[in-house]
Scaffold this active site. Structure first.
Site, mmCIF file in Angstrom:
data_model
loop_
_atom_site.group_PDB
_atom_site.id
_atom_site.type_symbol
_atom_site.label_atom_id
_atom_site.label_comp_id
_atom_site.label_asym_id
_atom_site.label_seq_id
_atom_site.Cartn_x
_atom_site.Cartn_y
_atom_site.Cartn_z
ATOM 1 C CB SER B 45 -0.832 -0.217 0.908
ATOM 2 O OG SER B 45 -1.535 0.932 1.137
ATOM 3 C CD GLU B 46 -0.897 4.004 -2.566
ATOM 4 O OE1 GLU B 46 -1.237 2.755 -3.095
ATOM 5 O OE2 GLU B 46 -1.890 4.248 -3.839
ATOM 6 C CG ASN B 47 -1.142 3.842 3.721
ATOM 7 O OD1 ASN B 47 -1.118 2.940 2.965
ATOM 8 N ND2 ASN B 47 -1.770 3.806 4.554
#
Lengths: 226, 217
Positions: B45-47
């Protein structure tokens, strides 16, 4: 014998002496995770306005950075996304907030450049898209890149899980997000920490932001969620 | 089986054991439900997390410091790890993510993708999409073949502002699987009961029709 490090822990009022209207401010957080909510509330109370904000997004309506949106304190924002906050979308459409979009990874690299003394970065992200407009395309070894320029701010507001009194920081899970990079790229760095411990209590190898980057620390509250 | 389930089921079959995979919001998220038993993938997840799993179940503790790309609390599998956004996009842009799965407004036969803005309409921003499609080794577009008016979303040339130029590797719709090659779009698989003629009639882009075409299921 080594000297005892000076404590950077201050009151919220002392920290607010360094937050002023018209400043460029980096505010971390992904949706509403890892946002410096305590410092944002204090800025609103002090009446700080006309902010030029650099952030990934604007949290959600009425929370985190969304508080600044709701109170009309932002004149311009550099970010990658506003979709998680319907009020920001409305105010951008109404022309009340100016927005400059930059891809999320490019935002990171631009801040890193700003904090690490680098004059710009070459990224393939955005080639052939509207992001290319007005930017220099540079070819290296037969591959094209966009030249993206550094971002720097007057003040960065940081949310840490643990801080020691000289500002060594540890973040928790995905609340880390933009915090460590923003702590490098501003003239003045104010941290709110959920827990403040004595110097020497944090394992040196686990520290994620070196204390020498931090100017002030205030007591913060746990992440509230979305 | 409805159209979206078919697309999600087929998309899940792309992954190999150990792949790091980023799923976009909406239909791409459903792909998570159809990963084959013998394949273990790691969700990025890009976070700033690899090894993210679904939301905490009833009675499980909720940690607001661990969220997915929509900001909702998730859980971490054993071996999962968290890192900064800066590290996250290094993974993404640096080619360390095997697959990114996204939706699209338009895709074209050159592998161009438009999925972030429509001129004249409110734009929410590109978020991490431009980095994901530029850096991931494979860019899978999952979408319903035509728009609500029945127009093909698979164009000769995209008309909307691009998210990435020449980045798409495969398109998976409820009718077929298309592969983007230097020669053009190749029809690789058909959905059950769908004919080549139907796909051609519903696709604006030129298609290369090989002798052997597989089945999506």
């Amino acid at each position: 014998m080594s000297k005892l490090p000076k404590s950077k822990v201050v009151t919220i009022d002392q920290a607010m002496e360094h937050c002023y209207s018209g400043m460029t401010v980096m505010i971390p957080g992904f949706v509403n995770c890892g946002v410096p909510e305590t410092l944002i509330k204090a800025m609103i109370e002090k009446g700080v306005t006309d902010l030029d904000v650099i952030s990934n997004n604007t949290s959600v309506k009425g929370r985190g950075i969304g508080r600044l949106v709701h109170e009309n304190r932002i004149k311009h924002i550099t970010c990658s996304h506003i979709g998680s906050n319907t009020e920001t979308v409305e105010k951008v459409v109404a022309g009340e907030i100016n927005v400059t979009f930059t891809p999320q990874g490019t935002l990171c690299e631009r801040m890193r450049a700003g904090g690490a003394g680098i004059g710009g970065v070459l990224t393939p992200t955005g080639l052939g898209t509207p992001m290319q407009e007005g930017k220099q395309v540079i070819e290296v070894n037969g591959k094209k890149y966009l030249l993206e320029l550094p971002l720097h701010a007057d003040v960065a507001l940081i949310h840490a899980w643990k801080a020691d009194k000289m500002g060594n920081l540890i973040y928790r899970r995905t609340a880390r997000n933009f915090n460590p990079i923003m702590a490098t790229a501003a003239d003045f760095v104010i941290v709110e920490a959920e827990e403040i411990v004595e110097v020497g209590m944090l394992e040196p190898d686990y520290i994620m932001t070196p204390g020498c980057l931090v100017d002030m620390i205030v007591q913060g509250a746990p992440t509230e969620g979305k | 089986m409805n159209a979206k389930e078919l697309i999600a089921r087929r998309t899940a079959k792309f992954f190999k054991d150990g792949d790091v995979v980023n799923l976009g919001i909406g239909l791409p998220t459903q792909v998570m439900n159809y990963i084959p038993e013998d394949v273990d993938v790691w969700f990025d997840s890009e976070n700033g997390v690899v090894g993210l799993m679904s939301a905490p179940g009833e009675g499980q503790p909720v940690d607001f410091n661990l969220v997915d790309a929509s900001g909702f609390p998730g859980t971490l599998r054993v071996g999962g790890c968290c890192f900064s956004s800066f590290d996250s996009f290094g993974l993404i842009r640096g080619g360390h993510v095997a697959y990114t799965v996204l939706g699209a407004y338009e895709v074209d036969q050159h592998g161009n993708l438009a999925n972030w803005m429509v001129p004249g309409k409110t734009c929410a921003g590109m978020g991490g999409a431009m980095d994901l499609v530029t850096g991931a080794k494979n860019v899978l577009i999952t979408m319903i073949h035509c728009d609500r008016e029945g127009n093909s979303k698979i164009k000769k040339q995209c008309t909307l502002p691009l998210t990435g130029a020449g980045v798409v590797t495969h398109i998976i719709t409820e009718l077929c699987v298309l592969e983007v090659t230097p020669e053009g779009l190749v029809l690789r698989e058909l959905a059950p009961d769908v004919t080549v003629e139907e796909v051609v009639s519903k696709t604006e882009a030129d298609l290369i029709i090989p002798e052997k075409i597989g089945c999506m299921l």
